[in-house]
Design an enzyme around this catalytic site. Sequence first.
Site, PDB file in Angstrom:
ATOM      1  N   GLU A 210       0.882  -1.180   0.000  1.00 22.61           N
ATOM      2  CA  GLU A 210       0.000   0.000   0.000  1.00 22.61           C
ATOM      3  C   GLU A 210       0.912   1.220   0.000  1.00 22.61           C
ATOM      4  OE1 GLU A 210      -3.312   0.069  -0.119  1.00 22.61           O
ATOM      5  OE2 GLU A 210      -3.721  -2.064   0.077  1.00 22.61           O
ATOM      6  N   CYS A 244      -2.178   9.446   2.625  1.00 21.36           N
ATOM      7  CA  CYS A 244      -1.705   8.871   1.363  1.00 21.36           C
ATOM      8  C   CYS A 244      -2.623   9.206   0.194  1.00 21.36           C
ATOM      9  CB  CYS A 244      -1.558   7.370   1.498  1.00 21.36           C
ATOM     10  SG  CYS A 244      -3.053   6.569   2.064  1.00 21.36           S
TER      11      CYS A 244
HETATM   12  P1  NAD Z   1       8.110   4.703   5.092  1.00 15.41           P
HETATM   13  O1  NAD Z   1       8.123   3.901   3.851  1.00 15.41           O
HETATM   14  O2  NAD Z   1       9.238   5.597   5.386  1.00 15.41           O
HETATM   15  O3  NAD Z   1       7.962   3.759   6.376  1.00 15.41           O
HETATM   16  C1  NAD Z   1       6.970   2.747   6.474  1.00 15.41           C
HETATM   17  C2  NAD Z   1       7.493   1.629   7.349  1.00 15.41           C
HETATM   18  O4  NAD Z   1       8.630   1.072   6.745  1.00 15.41           O
HETATM   19  C3  NAD Z   1       7.899   2.061   8.769  1.00 15.41           C
HETATM   20  O5  NAD Z   1       7.430   1.095   9.688  1.00 15.41           O
HETATM   21  C4  NAD Z   1       9.411   2.088   8.704  1.00 15.41           C
HETATM   22  O6  NAD Z   1      10.011   1.751   9.931  1.00 15.41           O
HETATM   23  C5  NAD Z   1       9.739   1.042   7.661  1.00 15.41           C
HETATM   24  N1  NAD Z   1      10.951   1.353   6.922  1.00 15.41           N
HETATM   25  C6  NAD Z   1      11.450   2.581   6.629  1.00 15.41           C
HETATM   26  N2  NAD Z   1      12.588   2.488   5.930  1.00 15.41           N
HETATM   27  C7  NAD Z   1      12.824   1.165   5.765  1.00 15.41           C
HETATM   28  C8  NAD Z   1      13.856   0.416   5.118  1.00 15.41           C
HETATM   29  N3  NAD Z   1      14.871   1.016   4.505  1.00 15.41           N
HETATM   30  N4  NAD Z   1      13.772  -0.935   5.134  1.00 15.41           N
HETATM   31  C9  NAD Z   1      12.774  -1.553   5.759  1.00 15.41           C
HETATM   32  N5  NAD Z   1      11.760  -0.905   6.394  1.00 15.41           N
HETATM   33  C10 NAD Z   1      11.788   0.441   6.404  1.00 15.41           C
HETATM   34  O7  NAD Z   1       6.720   5.496   5.032  1.00 15.41           O
HETATM   35  P2  NAD Z   1       6.141   6.529   6.070  1.00 15.41           P
HETATM   36  O8  NAD Z   1       6.980   7.769   6.031  1.00 15.41           O
HETATM   37  O9  NAD Z   1       5.892   5.899   7.388  1.00 15.41           O
HETATM   38  O10 NAD Z   1       4.705   6.843   5.407  1.00 15.41           O
HETATM   39  C11 NAD Z   1       4.565   7.759   4.371  1.00 15.41           C
HETATM   40  C12 NAD Z   1       4.389   7.096   3.025  1.00 15.41           C
HETATM   41  O11 NAD Z   1       3.465   6.049   3.116  1.00 15.41           O
HETATM   42  C13 NAD Z   1       3.816   8.031   1.979  1.00 15.41           C
HETATM   43  O12 NAD Z   1       4.471   7.819   0.753  1.00 15.41           O
HETATM   44  C14 NAD Z   1       2.363   7.609   1.861  1.00 15.41           C
HETATM   45  O13 NAD Z   1       1.752   7.893   0.633  1.00 15.41           O
HETATM   46  C15 NAD Z   1       2.450   6.154   2.122  1.00 15.41           C
HETATM   47  N6  NAD Z   1       1.214   5.652   2.658  1.00 15.41           N
HETATM   48  C16 NAD Z   1       0.435   4.843   1.896  1.00 15.41           C
HETATM   49  C17 NAD Z   1      -0.773   4.391   2.393  1.00 15.41           C
HETATM   50  C18 NAD Z   1      -1.685   3.497   1.589  1.00 15.41           C
HETATM   51  O14 NAD Z   1      -2.620   2.971   2.166  1.00 15.41           O
HETATM   52  N7  NAD Z   1      -1.454   3.315   0.309  1.00 15.41           N
HETATM   53  C19 NAD Z   1      -1.189   4.749   3.672  1.00 15.41           C
HETATM   54  C20 NAD Z   1      -0.351   5.563   4.412  1.00 15.41           C
HETATM   55  C21 NAD Z   1       0.846   6.011   3.903  1.00 15.41           C
END
Ligand code: NAD
Length: 459
Positions: A210, A244
């Site tokens: 997602e 998002c």
């Molecule tokens: P992110 O990708 O930075 O982090 C998400 C998760 O991944 C966190 O739990 C984090 O600890 C982990 N993570 C971060 N870097 C990582 C790595 N290198 N390797 C493994 N795991 C890692 O996202 P965020 O900043 O928490 O959220 C914002 C983003 O999420 C935006 O792009 C938004 O559009 C998207 N989002 C999508 C939805 C959806 O339902 N499609 C919902 C909410 C947010």
Amino acid sequence: MNTIPKIHAAHKHFFRSQITKDVSYRINFLKKLKAEIESKEQAIYDALYEDFKKPEFESHLSEFALVISELDLAIKNTKKWSKPERVRSSILTFPSSDYIYKDPYGIVLIIAPWNYPFVLAMAPLIMAIAAGNTVVLKPSELTQNTSLLLTEIIENVFPKDLAISVEGGVDVSTELLAQHWDYIFFTGSVKVGKIVAAAAAKHLTPVTLELGGKSPCIIDDSIDLKLVAKRLVWGKFLNAGQTCIAPDYVLIKSNIKEKFIGLLKSEIISFYGNDPKTSPDFARIINASNFERLNKMLQDVNVVFGGAIDSENLYIAPTLIDEPTLESKVMQEEIFGPILPILSYGTIEDLKAVIWNYDKPLALYTFSKDTAFKAKILRTFCFGGGAVNDTLIHFGNQKLPFGGVGSSGIGQYHGKFGFDTFTHNKALVKRGTWFDPNFRYAPYKNKLKLLKTVFKYFS
Ligand code: NAD
């Protein structure tokens, strides 16, 4: 052995014990989870407020209420959804009874983001448990209060081999991803989504991703602009734009742009007052690095409203930008904050030139009363989901699948779509033994004509 491989091994062992195949066992835990969440309602609002000043009203609407309705749906339907589904048998399998068995995948890893930290962790967990899996949840490290509470709730409800929350940042996430899961459900950025997909590919683990992207909002000149402005301000500035599916940028028919900007300004003032910083209804940016990222988007563009920032309080005012170029920072990446670029268009070709400049968006919104125009937009553009004449609300209907397409995501959930996501459809033919015509068996001499006839008339 350190903790993560130990947890992984314990979940595998527990799943193989077959305990989760018992549907009433699952439903009991869902009921327990509901009671626990309801008893912690105020604590959930407090944690979200502590994390980024999320207003209680928004926490109820966009987190708590959604989790409760997902739980209610799962408690009511898990028995029905888990039953083998009988399908018509084929002449080729005759005599037989044919079924789709609903198998849990097994051990599931869920990685959640910070922006809706409660619902985006709980909604997949609920359906994964309903479908008979075990769950390891990794909540976001950026919302420490909510993540701590999620861990406490899960600890109070589930045996740790059935569901557990493992807190931590990238290092913990990386170690979790190195294990061999039966399913991975990830919500977050496109960048990390690719890391998750690569890790899953090593074990050929199925994934739901997602993700995000730049979601356009198209407005033509056939509609009451005051209502459009109100619905757009709500969808854009809820959660301070850190949604998002928030409308990322506006594409408006050029002849009504000036009037519309005026209406947006008055709606922002009517929502949050003359100084949104003092409004109890406007959230903050999650952390300093996101604040800096957004601040850079405000440079070298035409800010026509808002633009005030306060780095100490991680505050960015609801901000409108007029006609940024596609090369500007604000149009180069997903905004994910309270900044709204407004671009004008003349024809559908102009819309294509902007929207097709990006990957397929997670959401698309169209405001119009012109039936032919709306139909054309919906037919032309590929996007995860969206709304006509409103923003965000498709997230709230459990009968609609929620997810992206292309780089905005893979797979869908919400309601039964969530249950199906965590379920393997096991195809099964139960063959009768009383009839066994010889024609499929070798030697095949003189049988081909009969085979062709069977296919022609019965398949
Ligand atoms: P992110 O990708 O930075 O982090 C998400 C998760 O991944 C966190 O739990 C984090 O600890 C982990 N993570 C971060 N870097 C990582 C790595 N290198 N390797 C493994 N795991 C890692 O996202 P965020 O900043 O928490 O959220 C914002 C983003 O999420 C935006 O792009 C938004 O559009 C998207 N989002 C999508 C939805 C959806 O339902 N499609 C919902 C909410 C947010």
